[in-house]
Design a protein around this motif. Structure first.
Motif, PDB file in Angstrom:
ATOM      1  N   UNK A 113     -10.689   7.794   5.705  1.00  0.00           N
ATOM      2  CA  UNK A 113     -12.239   7.926   5.680  1.00  0.00           C
ATOM      3  C   UNK A 113     -12.891   8.417   4.494  1.00  0.00           C
ATOM      4  N   UNK A 114     -14.121   8.135   4.272  1.00  0.00           N
ATOM      5  CA  UNK A 114     -14.774   8.632   2.898  1.00  0.00           C
ATOM      6  C   UNK A 114     -14.875   9.959   2.876  1.00  0.00           C
ATOM      7  N   UNK A 115     -14.721  10.617   4.100  1.00  0.00           N
ATOM      8  CA  UNK A 115     -15.060  12.129   3.778  1.00  0.00           C
ATOM      9  C   UNK A 115     -13.709  12.723   3.543  1.00  0.00           C
ATOM     10  N   UNK A 116     -12.654  12.137   3.539  1.00  0.00           N
ATOM     11  CA  UNK A 116     -11.375  12.638   3.161  1.00  0.00           C
ATOM     12  C   UNK A 116     -11.053  12.714   1.677  1.00  0.00           C
ATOM     13  N   UNK A 117     -11.939  11.753   1.114  1.00  0.00           N
ATOM     14  CA  UNK A 117     -11.567  11.623  -0.433  1.00  0.00           C
ATOM     15  C   UNK A 117     -10.499  10.829  -0.898  1.00  0.00           C
ATOM     16  N   UNK A 118     -10.236  11.091  -2.103  1.00  0.00           N
ATOM     17  CA  UNK A 118      -9.256  10.293  -2.568  1.00  0.00           C
ATOM     18  C   UNK A 118      -7.830  11.038  -2.466  1.00  0.00           C
ATOM     19  N   UNK A 119      -6.758  10.346  -1.943  1.00  0.00           N
ATOM     20  CA  UNK A 119      -5.466  10.845  -1.573  1.00  0.00           C
ATOM     21  C   UNK A 119      -4.563  10.505  -2.188  1.00  0.00           C
ATOM     22  N   UNK A 120      -4.441   9.144  -3.008  1.00  0.00           N
ATOM     23  CA  UNK A 120      -3.448   8.943  -3.842  1.00  0.00           C
ATOM     24  C   UNK A 120      -3.774   7.990  -5.073  1.00  0.00           C
ATOM     25  N   UNK A 121      -3.193   8.281  -6.216  1.00  0.00           N
ATOM     26  CA  UNK A 121      -3.619   7.634  -7.463  1.00  0.00           C
ATOM     27  C   UNK A 121      -2.433   7.006  -8.129  1.00  0.00           C
ATOM     28  N   UNK A 122      -2.325   5.469  -8.050  1.00  0.00           N
ATOM     29  CA  UNK A 122      -1.269   4.870  -8.548  1.00  0.00           C
ATOM     30  C   UNK A 122      -1.653   4.280  -9.912  1.00  0.00           C
ATOM     31  N   UNK A 123      -0.983   4.449 -11.048  1.00  0.00           N
ATOM     32  CA  UNK A 123      -1.387   4.082 -12.485  1.00  0.00           C
ATOM     33  C   UNK A 123      -0.329   3.279 -12.766  1.00  0.00           C
ATOM     34  N   UNK A 124      -0.665   2.049 -13.461  1.00  0.00           N
ATOM     35  CA  UNK A 124       0.359   1.222 -13.968  1.00  0.00           C
ATOM     36  C   UNK A 124      -0.523   0.887 -15.416  1.00  0.00           C
ATOM     37  N   UNK A 125       0.583   0.607 -16.417  1.00  0.00           N
ATOM     38  CA  UNK A 125       0.180   0.484 -17.742  1.00  0.00           C
ATOM     39  C   UNK A 125      -0.365  -1.130 -17.938  1.00  0.00           C
ATOM     40  N   UNK A 126      -0.377  -1.994 -17.143  1.00  0.00           N
ATOM     41  CA  UNK A 126      -1.242  -3.254 -17.552  1.00  0.00           C
ATOM     42  C   UNK A 126      -2.001  -3.718 -16.296  1.00  0.00           C
ATOM     43  N   UNK A 127      -2.771  -4.589 -16.318  1.00  0.00           N
ATOM     44  CA  UNK A 127      -3.525  -5.081 -15.354  1.00  0.00           C
ATOM     45  C   UNK A 127      -2.893  -5.989 -14.281  1.00  0.00           C
ATOM     46  N   UNK A 128      -1.883  -6.984 -14.867  1.00  0.00           N
ATOM     47  CA  UNK A 128      -1.037  -7.837 -13.906  1.00  0.00           C
ATOM     48  C   UNK A 128      -0.302  -7.046 -13.010  1.00  0.00           C
ATOM     49  N   UNK A 129       0.474  -6.034 -13.746  1.00  0.00           N
ATOM     50  CA  UNK A 129       1.402  -4.935 -12.719  1.00  0.00           C
ATOM     51  C   UNK A 129       0.328  -4.379 -11.728  1.00  0.00           C
ATOM     52  N   UNK A 130      -0.527  -3.924 -11.986  1.00  0.00           N
ATOM     53  CA  UNK A 130      -1.681  -3.008 -11.133  1.00  0.00           C
ATOM     54  C   UNK A 130      -1.888  -4.071 -10.015  1.00  0.00           C
ATOM     55  N   UNK A 131      -2.291  -5.342 -10.581  1.00  0.00           N
ATOM     56  CA  UNK A 131      -2.598  -6.448  -9.313  1.00  0.00           C
ATOM     57  C   UNK A 131      -1.570  -6.543  -8.311  1.00  0.00           C
ATOM     58  N   UNK A 132      -0.331  -6.595  -8.991  1.00  0.00           N
ATOM     59  CA  UNK A 132       0.881  -6.920  -8.191  1.00  0.00           C
ATOM     60  C   UNK A 132       1.263  -5.681  -7.361  1.00  0.00           C
ATOM     61  N   UNK A 133       1.084  -4.563  -7.775  1.00  0.00           N
ATOM     62  CA  UNK A 133       1.216  -3.362  -6.724  1.00  0.00           C
ATOM     63  C   UNK A 133       0.033  -3.389  -5.683  1.00  0.00           C
ATOM     64  N   UNK A 134      -1.062  -3.822  -6.032  1.00  0.00           N
ATOM     65  CA  UNK A 134      -2.071  -3.604  -4.820  1.00  0.00           C
ATOM     66  C   UNK A 134      -1.843  -4.814  -3.699  1.00  0.00           C
ATOM     67  N   UNK A 135      -1.100  -5.986  -4.217  1.00  0.00           N
ATOM     68  CA  UNK A 135      -0.765  -7.099  -3.337  1.00  0.00           C
ATOM     69  C   UNK A 135       0.187  -6.629  -2.615  1.00  0.00           C
ATOM     70  N   UNK A 136       1.154  -5.902  -3.076  1.00  0.00           N
ATOM     71  CA  UNK A 136       2.442  -5.348  -2.076  1.00  0.00           C
ATOM     72  C   UNK A 136       1.687  -4.317  -1.256  1.00  0.00           C
ATOM     73  N   UNK A 137       1.023  -3.293  -1.559  1.00  0.00           N
ATOM     74  CA  UNK A 137       0.228  -2.342  -0.884  1.00  0.00           C
ATOM     75  C   UNK A 137      -0.685  -3.011   0.420  1.00  0.00           C
ATOM     76  N   UNK A 138      -1.338  -3.948   0.040  1.00  0.00           N
ATOM     77  CA  UNK A 138      -2.025  -4.646   1.000  1.00  0.00           C
ATOM     78  C   UNK A 138      -1.104  -5.215   2.152  1.00  0.00           C
ATOM     79  N   UNK A 139       0.024  -5.800   1.662  1.00  0.00           N
ATOM     80  CA  UNK A 139       0.803  -6.514   2.526  1.00  0.00           C
ATOM     81  C   UNK A 139       1.471  -5.630   3.577  1.00  0.00           C
ATOM     82  N   UNK A 140       1.946  -4.357   3.094  1.00  0.00           N
ATOM     83  CA  UNK A 140       2.908  -3.463   4.097  1.00  0.00           C
ATOM     84  C   UNK A 140       1.655  -2.657   4.829  1.00  0.00           C
ATOM     85  N   UNK A 141       0.468  -2.688   4.430  1.00  0.00           N
ATOM     86  CA  UNK A 141      -0.346  -1.814   5.066  1.00  0.00           C
ATOM     87  C   UNK A 141      -1.522  -2.415   6.010  1.00  0.00           C
TER      88      UNK A 141
END
Length: 809
Positions: free
Chosen positions: A112-140
């Protein structure tokens, strides 16, 4: 009296996906995690204490068996330990940090929004960040209620600001998240529990070090930090910057015989720099039924080679990807290459790390990587997840010894292969022909050459990248260029520029003679030497490449190409800096001072407008009177004398003029400025000033109306006179006219003039009557009478015969 019935108010329904779970046993799951033994061997995800949403997500994505890095990293990450994870490419590092992120936030109920930000995942490139987000969405997506977002730039900043306030997990790039941390007020990171750096060695490198240091300042120190990469850093300074707490170093393949997958076949080819383009073309045309990833040093090279090969049509779909493209184009290209069966992608190191392209058959490195770590990441795009793959590296003879030594130190097995001379195709003539017909492609080739040379110049490892050992002239010829473009950091050019800057100023004639005498001589290092034309003959190709393009490339082309007649005065200048007396594009007028013979001759008027020089009696200095300046300019040194050659500097010495604005009619007026409040009140009350202003404007408008009426009467009178003159001319030429030129109706003219003078005439009086249509050559001059048979038209053949008989008598 019975009370009025009241209707129960409906309770506001909270969204289910934002509500914290109350039907789960968090203590039981936490105790199972505490009981984990990090040293114990785990083989499947089912053997780990995972929540039900995570199990369902892994099962839906067909993840069941743990890899080596996952088996060792997951128990430690579940217990909140900081981790430095290193494993080969394609070994499942993404799940090694995504699963702990979901599980740790799940047990902490960071929802929820009241809990705030819990985890930050930093990637060096946009393409890799998009790939990580797709895997996160798949398993979550199978029951987790976290609000996750992707912040990588390329989209509206306002939309990202609105979404960041509700996010529990954010996948981002360093530059964009730093912008939100410093500018977005609603972005709260005080409750951050986990920080993940994917490709940590790259993020800790020089390219992102400042951004990362600034990001760490915003984050709370009591957090869990996970670092993962194929080539993990062990520097104490890097670990201290991240404030790691007793981190666990996990390297599952450190004792392995090879730092790359066993199923990867690696070879290198000794290819001189001028032959790399021919070898690449021969390789692509002979390997059409494959998926090829080609790495180059710079984006300009990627664009140039893609455009050249696209025109030559090798028989395989071609794509190109580099960091200067827009985000939508980059996403579209990566998606097309993932779905393609047979394709060739030209790319820079923007896709060298972490990206998962399925079924890549070949990784071709045309340009030598900057270090062994970059080589490992490049070849990691193939042979992923125990599949087979092949990689080939093109090495210049000067790069072989140093690069092989570094690959051997990193445990990279690589073998040498040779190119069959019969299979290699020479494409230099075809490329030169294309550049001859396309000036923009020629300019792109020049930029590709300069960007590649610059990439060699900035390399730290000078043992591998020695710029003096490369055949740059041959490389420029292989790109279709007639010669190497000017490069400002080349040693020979830099020394020549330094010599010319320190040399005394000479006359233009002497400089040109010296330039012609020095043409064709080789420099000390032989890097960029001018070659004298054979027998002084210039071919059509020389004339073509000396021609300055007349469209959008004119300025850039002039900066890239050396001129044989400039005596190398501006050699080595890539950014438009000029050393000689004359700029390449900006025409600077030489202002004569007194009777100086070195200045150009100008007219008397021009000399008066610019400056007038008066020699001092002692001859050591002189005074120059500038037009528009109160004080004269005293010339007592060479530096002061240079001021006369700069129009911009002379303007600073002149008096400032008054600013004006132009109205719609182009008339200048002084700039309107607000009056001081005290001065305004001194002239009287505001109402009195308003009334006086209105009266003055009314009088001015009345005067203008009188002028307008007088002008209108004058126009009407001129029209009337012109009309009468035409009528008199028509009466004079008319045969049998009764009225003579002077037989006008005087009374009518007098009444018309009087009416026009009083202004009572209507506007229609001044209009000219419609003119009669001029008679054609076949029409009769006499007026036609209906009763007269001679005036009637002849309509039938009988009437024509009767008319002919009358004429014959």
């Amino acid at each position: 009296m019975a009370p009025f019935p009241t209707r129960a108010k409906p309770k506001p329904q909270r969204p289910n996906n934002k509500r914290k779970r109350e039907d789960i046993d968090i203590p039981a799951l936490q105790s199972a995690v505490t009981a984990l033994t990090p040293g114990e061997s785990y083989t499947t995800f089912s053997s780990l204490p995972l929540s039900e949403p995570t199990r369902e997500g892994l099962k839906a994505a067909h993840f069941s068996t743990l890899t080596d890095i996952q088996a060792k990293a997951l128990p430690l990450a579940f217990q909140g330990r900081d981790i430095l994870g290193a494993a080969k490419t394609g070994s499942g590092k993404t799940l090694a940090f995504l699963v702990p992120v979901l599980e740790n936030l799940y047990r902490a109920q960071c929802i929820g929004s009241d809990a705030g930000l819990g985890a930050m995942i930093i990637s060096p490139t946009r393409e890799l960040a998009i790939q990580i987000f797709e895997v996160l969405r798949t398993i979550g997506r199978k029951g987790h209620l976290f609000a996750a977002g992707l912040v990588i730039g390329g989209k509206s900043l306002k939309e990202e600001r609105d979404a960041l306030a509700r996010m529990n997990i954010v996948v981002c790039t360093p530059g964009r998240i730093l912008q939100h941390l410093s500018q977005t007020a609603a972005f709260n990171v005080e409750n951050l529990q986990m920080l993940v750096l994917d490709e940590a060695d790259r993020i800790l490198d020089m390219g992102f070090s400042r951004d990362l240091d600034a990001i760490i300042e915003y984050l709370p120190p009591d957090r869990q930090t996970l670092l993962f990469s194929a080539t993990q850093t062990k520097k104490v300074g890097d670990l201290a910057r991240l404030s790691l707490r007793d981190p666990e170093y996990i390297s599952v393949h450190e004792a392995a015989a090879s730092a790359t997958p066993k199923t990867l076949i690696q070879n290198y080819v000794i290819t001189p720099l001028p032959e790399k383009l021919d070898t690449l073309w021969s390789f692509i045309t002979s390997t059409k039924k494959a998926k090829i990833l080609v790495f180059l040093s710079s984006g300009k090279q990627v664009r140039f080679i893609f455009e050249v090969f696209r025109h030559m049509q090798p028989g395989i779909p071609l794509l190109h990807l580099h960091g200067r493209q827009k985000q939508t184009a980059r996403l579209d290209i990566t998606d097309r290459f993932r779905r393609a069966k047979d394709s060739c992608l030209f790319a820079t190191d923007v896709v060298a790390r972490g990206l998962d392209f399925p079924a890549v058959d070949w990784v071709v490195q045309v340009d030598c990587p900057e270090d062994a770590e970059t080589y490992i990441h490049r070849v990691g795009r193939t042979a992923r997840y125990e599949r087979e793959g092949r990689a080939v590296l093109f090495l210049d003879p000067s790069e072989e010894e140093g690069m092989l030594r570094r690959l051997e130190h990193k445990k990279v097995p690589i073998e040498r292969i040779n190119v069959r001379g019969k299979k290699q195709v020479k494409i230099g003539k075809q490329v030169q022909g294309m550049l001859f017909g396309d000036p923009q492609l020629k300019y792109l080739g020049q930029k590709a050459f300069s960007s590649y040379t610059r990439s060699l110049h900035v390399q730290r490892d000078k043992e591998v990248f020695d710029l003096q050992k490369y055949d740059l002239e041959g490389y420029a010829s292989s790109l279709g260029l007639p010669g190497a473009p000017r490069i400002k950091f080349l040693k020979a050019d830099a020394e020549e520029v330094k010599r010319l800057k320190n040399a005394p100023r000479k006359r233009k004639g002497e400089e040109s003679e010296e330039s012609e005498a020095s043409a064709g001589e080789e420099d000390e290092d032989g890097v960029v030497a001018k070659v004298e034309k054979k027998n002084g003959v210039r071919t059509k190709y020389d004339r073509m490449f000396e021609r300055k393009n007349q469209d959008v490339l004119a300025e850039h082309y002039g900066k890239m190409v050396k001129d044989e007649d400039d005596g190398d005065v501006n050699a080595g200048r890539l950014d438009g800096e000029q050393v000689g007396d004359e700029d390449l594009f900006d025409v600077k007028r030489r202002i004569p001072a007194g009777g100086d013979s070195s200045g150009a001759e100008v007219s008397d008027e021009e000399e008066e407008d610019v400056a007038v020089a008066v020699a001092a009696p002692n001859g050591t200095s002189r005074t120059v009177h500038l037009a528009g300046a109160k004080d004269p300019l005293i010339i007592d040194s060479k530096r002061r004398e240079k001021l006369l050659k700069s129009k911009k500097k002379l303007l600073k010495l002149k008096d400032k003029g008054s600013r004006v604005v132009f109205d719609d009619e182009g008339l200048p007026h002084q700039v309107y400025e607000l009056e001081d409040d005290d001065a305004f009140r001194a002239r009287g009350a505001a109402e009195d000033q308003r009334r006086a202003f209105v009266d003055a404007e009314a009088g001015r408008v009345a005067e203008e109306d009188i002028k307008d009426k007088a002008l209108a009467r004058e126009k009407k009178r001129e029209k009337r006179e012109k009309r009468k003159a035409r009528e008199r001319a028509a009466e004079d030429v008319e045969e049998g006219g009764e009225a003579e030129a002077g037989g006008e109706d005087a009374m009518a003219n007098f009444l018309a003039d009087a009416q026009a003078a009083d202004g009572s005439g209507s506007e229609d009086d001044g209009e000219e009557p419609p003119q009669k249509k001029a008679k054609k050559w076949f029409e009769k001059d006499v007026k036609r009478d209906e009763s007269d048979d001679e005036g009637r038209e002849i309509g039938t053949f009988d009437e024509l015969e009767a008319e002919a008989a009358k004429l014959l008598g």
